[in-house]
Write a protein that holds these residues in place. Sequence first.
Motif, PDB file in Angstrom:
ATOM      1  N   PRO A 191      -9.564 -36.476  58.918  1.00 22.22           N
ATOM      2  CA  PRO A 191     -11.001 -36.694  58.679  1.00 22.22           C
ATOM      3  C   PRO A 191     -11.772 -35.378  58.624  1.00 22.22           C
ATOM      4  O   PRO A 191     -11.489 -34.442  59.377  1.00 22.22           O
ATOM      5  N   GLN A 192     -12.773 -35.333  57.729  1.00 28.06           N
ATOM      6  CA  GLN A 192     -13.596 -34.145  57.582  1.00 28.06           C
ATOM      7  C   GLN A 192     -14.844 -34.252  58.456  1.00 28.06           C
ATOM      8  O   GLN A 192     -15.454 -35.312  58.558  1.00 28.06           O
ATOM      9  N   SER A 193     -15.196 -33.155  59.081  1.00 31.72           N
ATOM     10  CA  SER A 193     -16.364 -33.111  59.953  1.00 31.72           C
ATOM     11  C   SER A 193     -16.916 -31.691  59.948  1.00 31.72           C
ATOM     12  O   SER A 193     -16.320 -30.779  59.361  1.00 31.72           O
ATOM     13  N   THR A 194     -18.043 -31.504  60.613  1.00 31.35           N
ATOM     14  CA  THR A 194     -18.616 -30.155  60.735  1.00 31.35           C
ATOM     15  C   THR A 194     -17.631 -29.217  61.422  1.00 31.35           C
ATOM     16  O   THR A 194     -17.467 -28.059  61.012  1.00 31.35           O
ATOM     17  N   LEU A 195     -16.953 -29.718  62.450  1.00 30.82           N
ATOM     18  CA  LEU A 195     -15.990 -28.899  63.178  1.00 30.82           C
ATOM     19  C   LEU A 195     -14.811 -28.517  62.287  1.00 30.82           C
ATOM     20  O   LEU A 195     -14.351 -27.362  62.295  1.00 30.82           O
ATOM     21  N   THR A 196     -14.319 -29.464  61.495  1.00 28.75           N
ATOM     22  CA  THR A 196     -13.204 -29.182  60.581  1.00 28.75           C
ATOM     23  C   THR A 196     -13.615 -28.148  59.542  1.00 28.75           C
ATOM     24  O   THR A 196     -12.877 -27.202  59.257  1.00 28.75           O
ATOM     25  N   ASN A 197     -14.794 -28.322  58.959  1.00 24.69           N
ATOM     26  CA  ASN A 197     -15.286 -27.370  57.958  1.00 24.69           C
ATOM     27  C   ASN A 197     -15.429 -25.974  58.550  1.00 24.69           C
ATOM     28  O   ASN A 197     -15.083 -24.970  57.916  1.00 24.69           O
ATOM     29  N   PHE A 198     -15.973 -25.911  59.779  1.00 22.50           N
ATOM     30  CA  PHE A 198     -16.166 -24.613  60.436  1.00 22.50           C
ATOM     31  C   PHE A 198     -14.821 -23.947  60.715  1.00 22.50           C
ATOM     32  O   PHE A 198     -14.649 -22.750  60.481  1.00 22.50           O
ATOM     33  N   ALA A 199     -13.850 -24.725  61.209  1.00 28.10           N
ATOM     34  CA  ALA A 199     -12.522 -24.181  61.512  1.00 28.10           C
ATOM     35  C   ALA A 199     -11.836 -23.682  60.246  1.00 28.10           C
ATOM     36  O   ALA A 199     -11.243 -22.589  60.229  1.00 28.10           O
ATOM     37  N   ASN A 200     -11.907 -24.463  59.174  1.00 29.15           N
ATOM     38  CA  ASN A 200     -11.307 -24.053  57.901  1.00 29.15           C
ATOM     39  C   ASN A 200     -11.940 -22.761  57.391  1.00 29.15           C
ATOM     40  O   ASN A 200     -11.254 -21.849  56.918  1.00 29.15           O
ATOM     41  N   GLY A 201     -13.271 -22.683  57.487  1.00 30.46           N
ATOM     42  CA  GLY A 201     -13.966 -21.485  57.031  1.00 30.46           C
ATOM     43  C   GLY A 201     -13.630 -20.266  57.868  1.00 30.46           C
ATOM     44  O   GLY A 201     -13.503 -19.158  57.342  1.00 30.46           O
TER      45      GLY A 201
END
Length: 296
Positions: A199-209
């Motif tokens: 699942p995509q979330s703010t935390l996932t996006n931040f970690a990927n970035g």
Amino acid sequence: MSHDVRTPPIVSLGAGGIAGAIEAASTYPFEFAKTRVQLREQKGQPTPKNPFRVVAQVYTNEGLRALYKGCSTLVIGSVGKDGIRFLSFDTIKNYFKDPETGTLTPLRNLGAGMMSGVVASITCVTPTERIKTALIDDARNERRYRSMIHCIRTVVKEHGVIGLYHGFAGTTLKQAGATAFRMGTYNILKDYERKHDIPQSTLTNFANGSVAGIVTTLTTQPFDTIKTRCQSSRGATTVEAFRSVIADYGVRGFWKGTTMRLGRTVFSGGILFTSYEWAAALLNPLVVPKEEPLRG
């Protein structure tokens, strides 16, 4: 940045510009410290390697405003840079996609990022980086420049418009590599997560970035160091910058400022892509009809 829905160009441009401004303004003190370290040291004033010490030292000796010298230039440049970077990346990657699956291979992700980095460097990154670096360098030496506009006018008067493109080779190499690894790594991670239903979330996006920022920094630091030397207040050719780094520090000097750049890119990568996804989600409903799915 899901690959199953094509993002409208106006959304890529707008969301990229918003994300670039947020990222540049929020992480600028680290950029300032990194640039200070990469410039040639003044006699009897060695520059600390710890980014927090550099920031503290400048704050103590020169005040808070000094830490944001050149910030407006970087923010303005980042609006254009990241707007163009996301727009060109989203446009180019559509031509690189597998027509059946709608996804890109890791190599094609990197290729699309590299091409968009070159476009960004030519259109806005090199001139804005040149002015930002000149302002930071000038603030510790001659203090000739009264403002961003005065700096631009002085550079053009002394060197012509070409003066705004000092460091073009180093900047373009850096941008091509940085955008390839930053955008490519981020999209590779997103594709992997989609494939495994993460699942995509703010935390996932931040970690990927953040991961994308680390990879980008370690692979492109030499180009960043050369670019900074080229864009000092007096300017230098790529060859002169290369030789000066070798003369000052040897080969290891090309990774000068890595700790400071990492301090920025770990956060900036997370902030940039999280802000982009957020801005795209806000802008998409204004552009895409309601029956069409939004970017994931």
